[in-house]
Enzyme design. Structure first.
Site, PDB file in Angstrom:
ATOM      1  CD  GLU A 124      -2.986   3.747  -6.341  1.00 45.59           C
ATOM      2  OE1 GLU A 124      -2.821   4.971  -6.390  1.00 45.59           O
ATOM      3  OE2 GLU A 124      -2.835   3.095  -5.290  1.00 45.59           O
ATOM      4  CB  SER A 172      -0.854   0.042   1.269  1.00 42.80           C
ATOM      5  OG  SER A 172      -1.638  -1.102   1.361  1.00 42.80           O
ATOM      6  CG  ASN A 227      -3.688   3.455   0.488  1.00 45.09           C
ATOM      7  OD1 ASN A 227      -4.864   3.487   0.852  1.00 45.09           O
ATOM      8  ND2 ASN A 227      -3.114   2.354   0.062  1.00 45.09           N
ATOM      9  CG  HIS A 262      -2.158  -0.557  -4.210  1.00 50.39           C
ATOM     10  ND1 HIS A 262      -2.650   0.700  -3.967  1.00 50.39           N
ATOM     11  CD2 HIS A 262      -2.364  -1.270  -3.083  1.00 50.39           C
ATOM     12  CE1 HIS A 262      -3.135   0.732  -2.739  1.00 50.39           C
ATOM     13  NE2 HIS A 262      -2.971  -0.438  -2.181  1.00 50.39           N
TER      14      HIS A 262
END
Ligand code: NAD
Length: 291
Positions: free
Chosen positions: A152, A119, A190, A140
């Site tokens: 991602e 992450s 994130n 991701h």
């Protein structure tokens, strides 16, 4: 390069979701975990989640049977050697991830692509510790993987074009949408989402609101489908804390300091849904706020 088989390291919340979507898309999946109990639990979770998709007529019973038959498990990392693509989805600790890639190295074919579902950890740094930084990428997925549309894709400084193109094709075959993010701490989603969660924890810590009022305020006042504390429990409070630490260390800005209350919940082992207690207690029929 065509990917046919996928080795997934870590059979937790993310690993089981990733196995689920790859198996449904027709890939051969080999799922690994250091904890053999996690492998049995992952298969049971995938079975339950696919059954729900069958009952909602999103997939057929035959799709489910085919996908379940494509998922194998192994507690031995070396067994993942023949896979075309490796997705590391183990605990968010850099030394754990480095040890996994080092353990895999002697068993891999030269063309195997390595990826991490991290992450927040630097893809360039993870890649630099492997024997193939050009065939290494950040891959991701979002939680829950079978539901969330976005993936991602993060290139490290050395990632080559073929590796990127290969993963773009995998994302297309999964029926998902890719967003390209540069390799800076916590990437796009994130970088924005987890500081908001951390701010919600500060709001609780400073007594501005209770768990219930903070979550209700953000649902009804900002139209978020889930409150930030509910979402934190869903992600895992250890993962949220790890991401804040990566942002704080990587960007050196005090605005990213993790809230002490978030650290306290993690110290208590109250990590959210996965341990049945976090900002809510999930041990009864309905979640009860813990503050
Ligand atoms: P989790 O705690 O549910 O699962 C992690 C699993 O890794 C556990 O089953 C553990 O036994 C296993 N593991 C630990 N060390 C291992 C090793 N050496 N070899 C094999 N398995 C090992 O965590 P999670 O939420 O699934 O997160 C996994 C990764 O995905 C982390 O990097 C996290 O940052 C990332 N991620 C999480 C989310 C989320 O919302 N939870 C979303 C996107 C990405």
């Amino acid at each position: 390069m065509e990917i046919r088989s996928v080795g997934i390291v870590g059979a937790g919340q993310m690993g089981n979701g990733i196995a689920h979507v790859f198996a449904l898309a027709g890939y051969e999946v080999l799922l690994n975990d250091v904890n053999p109990e996690m492998l049995g639990a992952a298969i049971a979770t995938i079975d339950k989640n696919m059954e729900r998709q069958v009952s909602r007529e999103k997939i057929s019973a035959a799709d489910k049977a085919g996908a379940m038959a494509r998922i194998k498990t192994s507690a031995t990392l070396a067994d993942l050697g023949p896979c075309d693509l490796i997705i590391e989805a183990a605990t968010e600790r850099e030394e754990v991830k480095n040890a996994i890639f080092a353990g895999l190295a002697p068993h891999l074919a030269p063309q195997t692509i390595l990826t991490s579902n991290t992450s927040s950890i630097s893809i360039t740094r993870l890649a630099s510790r492997t024997d193939r930084p050009e065939r290494f990428m950040g891959f991701h997925f979002m939680n829950p993987v079978p539901v969330m549309q976005l993936v991602e894709l993060i290139r490290g400084i050395a990632t080559d074009r073929e590796t990127y193109d290969t993963l773009m094709e995998v994302v297309r075959r999964l029926g998902k949408t890719a967003a390209n993010a540069e390799d800076f701490p916590a990437f796009i989603v994130n970088r924005i989402l987890v500081p908001m969660i951390n701010e919600a924890v500060y709001t609780l810590y400073e007594g501005v609101g209770s768990v219930k009022s903070i979550d209700e305020a953000m649902k009804l006042g900002a139209n978020h489908p889930m409150g930030p504390l509910e979402l934190a429990d869903f992600i895992g409070l250890d993962t949220c804390l790890a991401i804040m630490n990566v942002l704080h260390d990587g960007l050196g800005d005090s605005k990213y300091r993790p809230c002490p209350l978030l650290s306290k919940y993690v110290e208590a082992g109250w990590l959210g849904r996965k341990t049945k207690r976090g900002f809510y207690d999930y041990r009864g029929d309905v979640p009860v706020p813990t503050r």
